[in-house]
Write a protein that holds these residues in place. Sequence first.
Motif, PDB file in Angstrom:
ATOM      1  N   ASN A  66       4.941   9.231 -12.429  1.00 29.73           N
ATOM      2  CA  ASN A  66       4.049   9.722 -13.676  1.00 29.73           C
ATOM      3  C   ASN A  66       2.763   9.380 -13.978  1.00 29.73           C
ATOM      4  N   ARG A  67       2.024   9.769 -14.909  1.00 32.12           N
ATOM      5  CA  ARG A  67       0.742   9.481 -14.998  1.00 32.12           C
ATOM      6  C   ARG A  67       0.520   8.102 -15.344  1.00 32.12           C
ATOM      7  N   VAL A  68       1.428   7.497 -16.202  1.00 29.22           N
ATOM      8  CA  VAL A  68       1.082   6.307 -16.594  1.00 29.22           C
ATOM      9  C   VAL A  68       1.151   5.238 -15.235  1.00 29.22           C
ATOM     10  N   LEU A  69       2.199   5.107 -14.604  1.00 29.36           N
ATOM     11  CA  LEU A  69       2.206   4.370 -13.345  1.00 29.36           C
ATOM     12  C   LEU A  69       1.316   4.797 -12.385  1.00 29.36           C
ATOM     13  N   SER A  70       0.868   6.041 -12.141  1.00 26.46           N
ATOM     14  CA  SER A  70      -0.328   6.540 -11.317  1.00 26.46           C
ATOM     15  C   SER A  70      -1.456   6.003 -11.690  1.00 26.46           C
ATOM     16  N   GLY A  71      -1.797   5.920 -13.068  1.00 29.95           N
ATOM     17  CA  GLY A  71      -2.702   5.243 -13.443  1.00 29.95           C
ATOM     18  C   GLY A  71      -3.140   3.780 -13.287  1.00 29.95           C
ATOM     19  N   ILE A  72      -1.841   3.307 -13.366  1.00 29.77           N
ATOM     20  CA  ILE A  72      -1.802   1.807 -13.410  1.00 29.77           C
ATOM     21  C   ILE A  72      -2.112   1.525 -11.610  1.00 29.77           C
ATOM     22  N   ALA A  73      -1.611   2.108 -10.936  1.00 25.89           N
ATOM     23  CA  ALA A  73      -1.734   1.997  -9.526  1.00 25.89           C
ATOM     24  C   ALA A  73      -3.242   2.242  -9.251  1.00 25.89           C
ATOM     25  N   ASN A  74      -3.970   3.265  -9.751  1.00 28.66           N
ATOM     26  CA  ASN A  74      -5.103   3.573  -9.539  1.00 28.66           C
ATOM     27  C   ASN A  74      -6.187   2.676  -9.912  1.00 28.66           C
TER      28      ASN A  74
ATOM     29  N   SER B 179      -5.896  -5.603   1.233  1.00 31.31           N
ATOM     30  CA  SER B 179      -5.527  -4.482   2.234  1.00 31.31           C
ATOM     31  C   SER B 179      -4.762  -3.677   1.777  1.00 31.31           C
ATOM     32  N   ALA B 180      -3.891  -3.877   0.873  1.00 33.04           N
ATOM     33  CA  ALA B 180      -2.971  -2.795   0.265  1.00 33.04           C
ATOM     34  C   ALA B 180      -3.696  -1.668  -0.538  1.00 33.04           C
ATOM     35  N   ALA B 181      -4.934  -2.070  -1.068  1.00 32.22           N
ATOM     36  CA  ALA B 181      -5.660  -1.273  -1.800  1.00 32.22           C
ATOM     37  C   ALA B 181      -6.260  -0.153  -1.034  1.00 32.22           C
ATOM     38  N   TYR B 182      -6.800  -0.522   0.034  1.00 29.18           N
ATOM     39  CA  TYR B 182      -7.295   0.462   1.134  1.00 29.18           C
ATOM     40  C   TYR B 182      -6.170   1.124   1.794  1.00 29.18           C
ATOM     41  N   GLN B 183      -5.161   0.736   2.208  1.00 30.02           N
ATOM     42  CA  GLN B 183      -4.071   1.187   3.024  1.00 30.02           C
ATOM     43  C   GLN B 183      -3.539   2.426   1.936  1.00 30.02           C
ATOM     44  N   ALA B 184      -3.429   1.840   0.514  1.00 31.68           N
ATOM     45  CA  ALA B 184      -2.756   2.871  -0.233  1.00 31.68           C
ATOM     46  C   ALA B 184      -3.566   4.362  -0.172  1.00 31.68           C
ATOM     47  N   GLU B 185      -4.951   4.367  -0.418  1.00 30.50           N
ATOM     48  CA  GLU B 185      -5.684   5.500  -0.159  1.00 30.50           C
ATOM     49  C   GLU B 185      -5.713   5.989   1.004  1.00 30.50           C
ATOM     50  N   TYR B 186      -5.656   5.452   2.299  1.00 31.07           N
ATOM     51  CA  TYR B 186      -5.165   6.061   3.671  1.00 31.07           C
ATOM     52  C   TYR B 186      -4.061   6.840   3.614  1.00 31.07           C
ATOM     53  N   ILE B 187      -3.037   6.269   3.127  1.00 30.33           N
ATOM     54  CA  ILE B 187      -1.551   6.803   2.941  1.00 30.33           C
ATOM     55  C   ILE B 187      -1.617   8.125   2.012  1.00 30.33           C
ATOM     56  N   ARG B 188      -2.374   7.695   0.994  1.00 30.98           N
ATOM     57  CA  ARG B 188      -2.132   9.067  -0.056  1.00 30.98           C
ATOM     58  C   ARG B 188      -2.770  10.186   0.417  1.00 30.98           C
ATOM     59  N   GLY B 189      -4.108   9.887   1.091  1.00 32.49           N
ATOM     60  CA  GLY B 189      -5.016  11.039   1.938  1.00 32.49           C
ATOM     61  C   GLY B 189      -4.055  11.790   2.906  1.00 32.49           C
ATOM     62  N   ALA B 190      -3.048  10.762   3.659  1.00 32.72           N
ATOM     63  CA  ALA B 190      -2.144  11.391   4.637  1.00 32.72           C
ATOM     64  C   ALA B 190      -1.179  12.097   4.129  1.00 32.72           C
ATOM     65  N   ILE B 191      -0.517  11.764   3.038  1.00 35.74           N
ATOM     66  CA  ILE B 191       0.533  12.437   2.166  1.00 35.74           C
ATOM     67  C   ILE B 191      -0.148  13.916   2.017  1.00 35.74           C
TER      68      ILE B 191
ATOM     69  N   GLY C 114       0.596  -1.168  -0.063  1.00 38.66           N
ATOM     70  CA  GLY C 114       0.007   0.006  -0.095  1.00 38.66           C
ATOM     71  C   GLY C 114       0.873   1.161   0.051  1.00 38.66           C
ATOM     72  N   LEU C 115       1.918   1.173   0.598  1.00 43.11           N
ATOM     73  CA  LEU C 115       3.111   2.266   0.832  1.00 43.11           C
ATOM     74  C   LEU C 115       3.516   2.560  -0.550  1.00 43.11           C
ATOM     75  N   LEU C 116       3.749   1.466  -1.364  1.00 41.53           N
ATOM     76  CA  LEU C 116       4.423   1.660  -2.752  1.00 41.53           C
ATOM     77  C   LEU C 116       3.199   2.205  -3.772  1.00 41.53           C
ATOM     78  N   LEU C 117       2.185   1.885  -3.653  1.00 44.90           N
ATOM     79  CA  LEU C 117       1.058   2.086  -4.246  1.00 44.90           C
ATOM     80  C   LEU C 117       0.649   3.643  -4.070  1.00 44.90           C
ATOM     81  N   ALA C 118       0.725   3.959  -2.885  1.00 45.97           N
ATOM     82  CA  ALA C 118       0.331   5.391  -2.414  1.00 45.97           C
ATOM     83  C   ALA C 118       1.414   6.295  -3.155  1.00 45.97           C
ATOM     84  N   LEU C 119       2.827   6.006  -3.044  1.00 42.45           N
ATOM     85  CA  LEU C 119       3.901   6.932  -3.476  1.00 42.45           C
ATOM     86  C   LEU C 119       3.623   6.817  -4.894  1.00 42.45           C
ATOM     87  N   THR C 120       3.321   5.889  -5.469  1.00 37.96           N
ATOM     88  CA  THR C 120       3.200   5.783  -6.943  1.00 37.96           C
ATOM     89  C   THR C 120       2.044   6.825  -7.421  1.00 37.96           C
ATOM     90  N   ARG C 121       0.963   6.531  -6.871  1.00 37.77           N
ATOM     91  CA  ARG C 121      -0.400   7.544  -7.001  1.00 37.77           C
ATOM     92  C   ARG C 121       0.181   9.123  -6.955  1.00 37.77           C
TER      93      ARG C 121
END
Length: 230
Positions: free
Chosen positions: A47-55, A103-115, A36-43
């Motif tokens: 770049n837009r391509v990797l961020s889109g894939i993570a999303n 869980s990674a998908a949900y944690q990614a969004e939590y961490i993204r919001g915190a960042i 989830g941390l890796l996904l959040a940092l990617t989001r």
Amino acid sequence: MTIFELAGNVMPRFLQAAVVTLELTAVGIGAGLVLGLLLALTRVYANRVLSGIANVYIQFMRGTPLVIQVLVIYFGLPPYFRAIGLPPLSSLAAGCLAMALNSAAYQAEYIRGAIQAISSGQMQAARSMGMTKTQAVRYVILPQALRIVLPSWSNELIYTLLYSSTVYFIGLEELTYASTKVAAKSGRVLDSYIIAGVMYLAMVVLLSRVLAHAESRLRIPGLSIEERSR
């Protein structure tokens, strides 16, 4: 036989099943945090391509039922594993993998919001001191973000514990599976599920108190997501 006598008879089996439940929870939340941390940092920073894939990954995992993900991993992947010479996953491994990926998908969004709750000025200040972007994220942004996200992460831990019951469908003897088998064998359906429910409740209460204590110790005044949204 009273419910207390039944509890005494089945408690060794239920405790062993509860350990499996806790193992699923620990692996799911721990591995989910890393991914989830890796996904959040990617989001946020990629770049837009990797961020889109993570999303896409995040939306897919959050938009499909966990039980379907468990069944796909346990029953759907083995033919592909055999095709490349790998053994199929055990029910425990499949359950842990499904819990972690979900869980990674949900944690990614939590961490993204915190960042994103952290002032952009902190990144600018770190860069003005000579830090690279990676250093600024690692030493300035993430330590704060991980403290801000703790309340949401605490909820995710509780949800992961409760949703671990979905591995019942692949025959892993966690607490729900054990209570179902005891109910079928003894005929004490209500009592069996009450005992299991009380054990779930005890684990949730214990974890909630530990997490509440950690949250109060690590909380940054004025920087919680809730406070910043007011």
